[in-house]
Design a protein around this motif. Structure first.
Motif, PDB file in Angstrom:
ATOM      1  N   UNK A 214      10.822  -2.479 -29.051  1.00 43.26           N
ATOM      2  CA  UNK A 214      12.049  -1.869 -28.541  1.00 43.26           C
ATOM      3  C   UNK A 214      11.782  -0.399 -28.238  1.00 43.26           C
ATOM      4  N   UNK A 215      12.023   0.000 -26.975  1.00 44.44           N
ATOM      5  CA  UNK A 215      11.835   1.390 -26.558  1.00 44.44           C
ATOM      6  C   UNK A 215      13.146   2.161 -26.543  1.00 44.44           C
ATOM      7  N   UNK A 216      14.262   1.419 -26.406  1.00 48.58           N
ATOM      8  CA  UNK A 216      15.564   2.080 -26.269  1.00 48.58           C
ATOM      9  C   UNK A 216      16.661   1.090 -26.602  1.00 48.58           C
ATOM     10  N   UNK A 217      17.717   1.601 -27.203  1.00 46.91           N
ATOM     11  CA  UNK A 217      18.940   0.810 -27.411  1.00 46.91           C
ATOM     12  C   UNK A 217      20.116   1.737 -27.187  1.00 46.91           C
ATOM     13  N   UNK A 218      21.048   1.333 -26.315  1.00 51.04           N
ATOM     14  CA  UNK A 218      22.204   2.173 -26.043  1.00 51.04           C
ATOM     15  C   UNK A 218      23.066   1.556 -24.967  1.00 51.04           C
ATOM     16  N   UNK A 219      23.965   2.352 -24.414  1.00 48.67           N
ATOM     17  CA  UNK A 219      24.861   1.868 -23.369  1.00 48.67           C
ATOM     18  C   UNK A 219      24.180   1.981 -22.004  1.00 48.67           C
ATOM     19  N   UNK A 220      24.682   1.240 -20.998  1.00 45.20           N
ATOM     20  CA  UNK A 220      24.135   1.403 -19.646  1.00 45.20           C
ATOM     21  C   UNK A 220      24.197   2.849 -19.167  1.00 45.20           C
ATOM     22  N   UNK A 221      25.260   3.554 -19.476  1.00 44.90           N
ATOM     23  CA  UNK A 221      25.389   4.942 -19.042  1.00 44.90           C
ATOM     24  C   UNK A 221      24.302   5.809 -19.666  1.00 44.90           C
ATOM     25  N   UNK A 222      24.024   5.576 -20.940  1.00 43.64           N
ATOM     26  CA  UNK A 222      22.956   6.327 -21.611  1.00 43.64           C
ATOM     27  C   UNK A 222      21.598   6.018 -20.990  1.00 43.64           C
ATOM     28  N   UNK A 223      21.380   4.744 -20.631  1.00 45.31           N
ATOM     29  CA  UNK A 223      20.121   4.372 -19.979  1.00 45.31           C
ATOM     30  C   UNK A 223      19.995   5.059 -18.627  1.00 45.31           C
ATOM     31  N   UNK A 224      21.056   5.021 -17.820  1.00 47.14           N
ATOM     32  CA  UNK A 224      21.010   5.622 -16.488  1.00 47.14           C
ATOM     33  C   UNK A 224      20.904   7.140 -16.549  1.00 47.14           C
TER      34      UNK A 224
END
Length: 270
Positions: A214-224
């Motif tokens: 796992x490299x990242x976990x969060x909301x789509x907005x946080x990813x973008x």
């Protein structure tokens, strides 16, 4: 309530190569969760582990608090409650007619009379009752995808695991799949989807970026908000997101409508 909990899950192929290492992940009831990452990152393997099609080499997976074991593989109630949509519809279509394919699971679960009735109901709900007597191999790509969805939803699952559901589809059929996922989301179903489709990612409540770990976990907005991470996940950075970063704006939109609203609030005028 946690539907899935993955604790330090690893999986090694028979060749000795590790597909996944030390995955920790949670899925809560009623959420739509997107899993993204580059090709070969272990995303499909992760879904197969969650569906008890394969067992982890290390670690454990809990489904509603109970460990998934070899016995889960043949547990009829688990198979009814968890539906798996394979990336290729051909994996799921093997009978002489679409109706027989869609009825395969329900007939084994409820008997022939109820099973066939459920299959016909599902074909009608999806607007593809006209395909009932067709041979699966005579269908177009979009028709195959709809038939494979019916194979899954005819079992009345509570959890849906979807592997690249919009891949290789034209715009009309991609929109059909997106509308289905919105429908399931509105009904409060739990949906876990592996995808590269940015529109589908926007529908998710949370996103995991996976590349063997796992490299990242969060909301789509946080990813973008993190273009470098989007590129590491082998996704195209949306043009709107690229524009906002070039303008130095930290508030990232998920749609054109949001972008217009943000720009107006910031004082930008057409």
């Amino acid at each position: 309530m946690k539907v899935y909990e993955l604790r330090n899950v690893s999986y090694r192929y028979p060749t000795g190569e590790w597909a996944l290492r030390g995955i920790n992940m949670e899925v809560t009831r009623g959420e739509t969760l997107a899993i993204v990452g580059p090709n070969g990152a272990g995303k499909t393997t992760l879904l197969k582990l969650m569906d008890a099609l394969i067992m982890p080499t290390e670690g454990e997976i809990l489904f509603e608090g109970r460990p998934i074991t070899e016995e889960t593989t043949t547990d009829r109630e688990f198979r009814r409650r968890v539906g798996f949509l394979f990336q290729s519809p051909d994996v799921m279509l093997f009978s002489a007619t679409v109706l027989e394919d869609v009825a395969f699971g329900p007939v084994h679960l409820w008997g022939r009379e109820k099973g066939l009735r459920r299959a016909r109901e599902e074909l009608r709900k999806l607007g593809i009752e006209g395909l009932a007597d067709r041979h699966p191999y005579s269908l177009s790509g979009g028709e195959k995808k709809k038939a494979s969805i019916a194979c899954v939803t005819s079992m009345e699952p509570e959890v849906l695991l979807l592997d690249e559901p919009t891949r290789d589809l034209d715009l009309k059929n991609r929109n059909f799949v997106l509308d289905m996922i919105r429908h399931w989301k509105d009904r409060g179903m739990t949906v876990v989807v592996v995808t590269h489709d940015l529109r589908l990612i926007r529908l998710a409540d949370r996103v995991y970026v996976v590349n063997r770990k796992v490299l990242f976990e969060g909301t789509p907005r946080e990813l973008f908000s993190r273009p470098e991470l989007i590129e590491r996940a082998n996704l195209d950075v949306p043009e709107i997101v690229r524009l906002f970063h070039m303008l130095g704006l930290k508030e990232i939109p998920l749609s054109v409508e949001e972008a217009v609203d943000i720009l107006r609030r910031k004082g930008f005028r057409p």
